[in-house]
Design a protein around this motif. Structure first.
Motif, PDB file in Angstrom:
ATOM      1  N   VAL A 121       4.286  12.652   0.657  1.00  0.00           N
ATOM      2  CA  VAL A 121       5.526  12.412   1.402  1.00  0.00           C
ATOM      3  C   VAL A 121       5.484  13.297   2.644  1.00  0.00           C
ATOM      4  N   LEU A 122       5.678  12.686   3.802  1.00  0.00           N
ATOM      5  CA  LEU A 122       5.597  13.410   5.075  1.00  0.00           C
ATOM      6  C   LEU A 122       6.931  13.407   5.804  1.00  0.00           C
ATOM      7  N   VAL A 174      -0.578   6.167  -1.559  1.00  0.00           N
ATOM      8  CA  VAL A 174       0.601   5.781  -0.785  1.00  0.00           C
ATOM      9  C   VAL A 174       1.117   7.004  -0.022  1.00  0.00           C
ATOM     10  N   ILE A 175       1.436   6.792   1.254  1.00  0.00           N
ATOM     11  CA  ILE A 175       2.041   7.860   2.055  1.00  0.00           C
ATOM     12  C   ILE A 175       3.429   7.403   2.494  1.00  0.00           C
ATOM     13  N   PHE A 176       4.428   8.164   2.116  1.00  0.00           N
ATOM     14  CA  PHE A 176       5.790   7.877   2.574  1.00  0.00           C
ATOM     15  C   PHE A 176       6.053   8.686   3.841  1.00  0.00           C
ATOM     16  N   CYS A 177       6.496   8.023   4.883  1.00  0.00           N
ATOM     17  CA  CYS A 177       6.779   8.668   6.165  1.00  0.00           C
ATOM     18  C   CYS A 177       8.290   8.724   6.344  1.00  0.00           C
ATOM     19  N   LEU A 178       8.833   9.929   6.331  1.00  0.00           N
ATOM     20  CA  LEU A 178      10.289  10.082   6.288  1.00  0.00           C
ATOM     21  C   LEU A 178      10.844  10.776   7.532  1.00  0.00           C
ATOM     22  N   ASP A 179      11.893  10.206   8.082  1.00  0.00           N
ATOM     23  CA  ASP A 179      12.661  10.821   9.175  1.00  0.00           C
ATOM     24  C   ASP A 179      11.869  10.912  10.482  1.00  0.00           C
ATOM     25  N   PHE A 180      10.841  10.078  10.624  1.00  0.00           N
ATOM     26  CA  PHE A 180      10.165   9.898  11.922  1.00  0.00           C
ATOM     27  C   PHE A 180       9.582   8.491  11.887  1.00  0.00           C
ATOM     28  N   ASN A 181       9.282   7.928  13.051  1.00  0.00           N
ATOM     29  CA  ASN A 181       8.765   6.561  13.032  1.00  0.00           C
ATOM     30  C   ASN A 181       7.578   6.344  13.970  1.00  0.00           C
ATOM     31  N   SER A 182       6.978   7.469  14.390  1.00  0.00           N
ATOM     32  CA  SER A 182       5.833   7.366  15.292  1.00  0.00           C
ATOM     33  C   SER A 182       4.911   8.544  14.995  1.00  0.00           C
ATOM     34  N   PHE A 183       3.598   8.300  14.968  1.00  0.00           N
ATOM     35  CA  PHE A 183       2.659   9.381  14.642  1.00  0.00           C
ATOM     36  C   PHE A 183       2.751  10.527  15.645  1.00  0.00           C
TER      37      PHE A 183
END
Ligand code: 5GP
Ligand code: MN
Length: 343
Positions: A26-27, A94-103
């Motif tokens: 989770v990131l 699986v990587i969950f990307c939380l509270d951001f939407n761009s690398f």
């Protein structure tokens, strides 16, 4: 205002990923805030109740006032453990990307995340997500990513995860991203979630104090200095500016989190609709924080003048150069937006 519902197809896809996967990461974004840490530790807690191996990774350190959060001590910072984090990202299903939407919002970690074979799931409430996620839950109407994590976990079905540990982390994210429910929090369904969280036995007053009554003496002195000496009000533009140089921050031994919330304060001045703080984090690099009220789009200002972005009323960016140059950029923004600020 309508109630927020998460698309059932996306929930099914996440359910499938959870049942198939073993290793999860989770990131959350650089300079993690209460929503980043609250939402990511809550989701990790849920996944662990599903007997998954889970690591939470953020690009860099987070403020001391979030360290009391359940499992905050397990959060890994990429800057300090690059090799270990790269290995975890490479091994993730699986990587969950939380509270951001761009690398671009996860610093040096972006490369490792972009090149992984893992499925990437976005859960976020910022505008205009990049097209790099396998499942994308992007709801700008949500008050926080923590709200979305709550909704996703609830929609995933009966779970023993919704207990006081989970609730404390979710509540912290919702509370911090709304300034203790002072903005971005007019939807009634937010309070239905809070009622559910309260039923787990959490004490919201204690959470408030842990986050907001946890400052150092240095921070109080810095606050006094900033308000007395460093605040400039541009009355004819309904705007305010705070500047803080590297030297000034050293003078007050400003630690991570000590400048948090300062940019909001000028909005308390009658008439001020737009507030900017320019903070020289390291010599030559100025961090920009913008806040506004009503419909003044500080995310547009952030994108046009400071290479950043964010929400309508809370956004940020960066300037590489001197403080004088950053102030010039701010003044140029005021000149362009004066009409919108004064109408
Ligand atoms: P803060 O002023 O607290 O650092 O940032 C406020 C909000 O602005 C963050 O929650 C984030 O949504 C957004 N933000 C800050 N810096 C940037 C940036 O460089 N790029 C983008 N896209 N958003 C930012
Ligand atoms: Mn957020």
């Amino acid at each position: 205002m309508f109630d927020l519902k998460i698309d059932a197809g996306k929930i099914s896809a996440i359910k499938e990923y959870i049942s198939q996967g073993e290793n999860f990461v989770v990131l959350a974004h650089v300079n993690p805030d209460g929503d980043a840490i609250g939402s990511s530790t809550a989701l990790a807690y849920y996944l662990r109740t599903m007997n998954k191996k889970v690591n939470v990774i953020v690009p860099n350190a987070f403020p001391a006032f979030l360290q009391w959060l359940p499992a905050a001590n397990e959060v890994k910072t990429y800057d300090d453990n690059k090799e270990q984090c790269d290995a975890l990202l490479a091994a993730a299903d699986v990587i969950f990307c939380l509270d951001f939407n761009s690398f671009s919002r996860i610093g040096a970690m972006g490369e490792a995340v972009a090149s992984t074979a893992a499925k990437r799931v976005l859960i976020d409430h910022h505008l205009a997500p990049d097209d790099c996620f396998d499942v994308q839950i992007s709801e700008t109407v949500a008050c926080s990513t923590a709200e979305l994590v709550y909704r996703v976990v609830e929609a995933l079905g009966p779970s023993r995860a919704i207990d006081s540990t989970f609730a404390e982390a979710i509540y912290t994210g919702m509370m911090t991203d709304t300034g203790n429910f002072a903005y971005a929090s007019n939807r009634k369904d937010i309070y239905l979630i809070i009622a559910n969280l309260m039923q787990t036995g959490i004490d919201k007053d204690i959470i408030y104090r842990r986050v907001f009554y946890n400052y150092s003496v240095n921070r109080m002195k810095l606050l006094g200095f900033v308000m007395y000496d460093k605040l400039k009000v541009f009355s004819s533009s309904n705007a305010a500016l705070i500047t803080l140089t590297y030297k000034e921050m050293r003078r007050f031994c400003a630690a991570k989190g000590d400048t948090e919330g300062l940019v909001n304060m000028p909005l308390q001045i009658k008439g001020v609709r737009f507030s900017c703080m320019l903070r020289e984090e390291v010599p030559g690099k100025i961090n920009v924080s913008l806040r506004s009220v009503d419909d003044f789009p500080c995310n547009k200002v952030a994108a046009e003048f400071f290479g950043g972005g964010g929400h309508l009323n809370a956004s940020g960016g960066e300037v590489y150069g001197t403080m004088e140059y950053a102030v010039e950029r701010f003044k140029a923004a005021l000149a362009k937006y004066k009409e919108q600020l004064t109408q």
